[in-house]
Design a protein around this motif. Structure first.
Motif, short mmCIF file in Angstrom:
data_model
loop_
_atom_site.label_atom_id
_atom_site.label_comp_id
_atom_site.label_asym_id
_atom_site.label_seq_id
_atom_site.Cartn_x
_atom_site.Cartn_y
_atom_site.Cartn_z
N ASP A 36 38.45 32.44 38.88
CA ASP A 36 37.90 33.79 38.81
C ASP A 36 38.91 34.74 38.18
N LEU A 37 40.17 34.66 38.63
CA LEU A 37 41.21 35.53 38.09
C LEU A 37 41.39 35.31 36.60
N ALA A 38 41.47 34.06 36.21
CA ALA A 38 41.66 33.73 34.79
C ALA A 38 40.45 34.16 33.97
N TYR A 39 39.26 33.93 34.50
CA TYR A 39 38.03 34.29 33.79
C TYR A 39 37.97 35.79 33.52
N TYR A 40 38.10 36.60 34.58
CA TYR A 40 38.02 38.05 34.42
C TYR A 40 39.18 38.60 33.60
N SER A 41 40.36 38.07 33.79
CA SER A 41 41.53 38.52 33.02
C SER A 41 41.31 38.27 31.53
N ARG A 42 40.82 37.09 31.21
CA ARG A 42 40.56 36.74 29.81
C ARG A 42 39.40 37.55 29.24
N LYS A 43 38.31 37.64 30.00
CA LYS A 43 37.12 38.33 29.52
C LYS A 43 37.39 39.80 29.21
N TYR A 44 38.19 40.48 30.05
CA TYR A 44 38.43 41.91 29.88
C TYR A 44 39.84 42.22 29.37
N ASN A 45 40.56 41.17 28.95
CA ASN A 45 41.89 41.33 28.37
C ASN A 45 42.79 42.19 29.27
N CYS A 46 42.91 41.77 30.52
CA CYS A 46 43.70 42.51 31.50
C CYS A 46 44.28 41.53 32.52
N ASN A 47 44.91 42.04 33.54
CA ASN A 47 45.48 41.20 34.59
C ASN A 47 44.76 41.49 35.90
N VAL A 48 43.83 40.63 36.26
CA VAL A 48 43.14 40.73 37.54
C VAL A 48 43.95 39.91 38.54
N THR A 49 44.29 40.53 39.67
CA THR A 49 45.06 39.84 40.69
C THR A 49 44.25 39.82 41.98
N TYR A 50 44.93 39.60 43.08
CA TYR A 50 44.22 39.57 44.35
C TYR A 50 45.12 40.06 45.47
N ILE A 51 44.49 40.42 46.57
CA ILE A 51 45.18 40.77 47.80
C ILE A 51 44.85 39.67 48.80
N SER A 52 45.86 39.06 49.33
CA SER A 52 45.67 37.91 50.22
C SER A 52 45.65 38.31 51.70
N PRO A 53 45.17 37.42 52.57
CA PRO A 53 45.19 37.70 54.00
C PRO A 53 46.62 38.03 54.46
N ASN A 54 46.70 38.95 55.42
CA ASN A 54 47.95 39.47 55.99
C ASN A 54 48.64 40.48 55.10
N SER A 55 48.11 40.73 53.91
CA SER A 55 48.69 41.74 53.02
C SER A 55 48.30 43.13 53.52
#
Length: 98
Positions: A36-55
């Motif tokens: 998902d991260l790679a797909y959205y990052s590539r599709k919109y030419n940006c860096n999509v990241t995530y927030i993980s549990p306990n963050s």
């Protein structure tokens, strides 16, 4: 959720988009993975990241559809606001002051 408060992710990984505009174009996946991260990052030419549990993050801005947050790692971004969905209840909790 209240602007200016600290929150901790208790469950699930939450996608963090670099802008509200990009978050608006993405439909949230049922699960979050590297694909998902790679797909959205590539599709919109940006860096999509995530927030993980306990963050932990600070809520900076909120509307009906989006949350602007600043993480303890210094990442600034937008999450899709899904807190009213049944599956999302109790997945993010406010950190109470002691």
């Amino acid at each position: 959720m209240n602007v200016g408060k600290l929150y901790q992710v208790k469950k699930w990984f939450w996608l963090l988009y670099p802008s509200r505009d990009i978050a608006a174009r993405c439909s949230p996946p049922a699960t979050v993975g590297v694909v998902d991260l790679a797909y959205y990052s590539r599709k919109y030419n940006c860096n999509v990241t995530y927030i993980s549990p306990n963050s932990i993050f600070c809520l900076l801005e909120k509307d009906e559809n989006f949350l602007k947050v600043l993480t303890t790692n210094g990442e600034l971004g937008w999450m899709i606001n899904q807190q009213d969905e049944a599956w999302a209840k109790d997945t993010i909790e406010e950190i109470k002051e002691t």
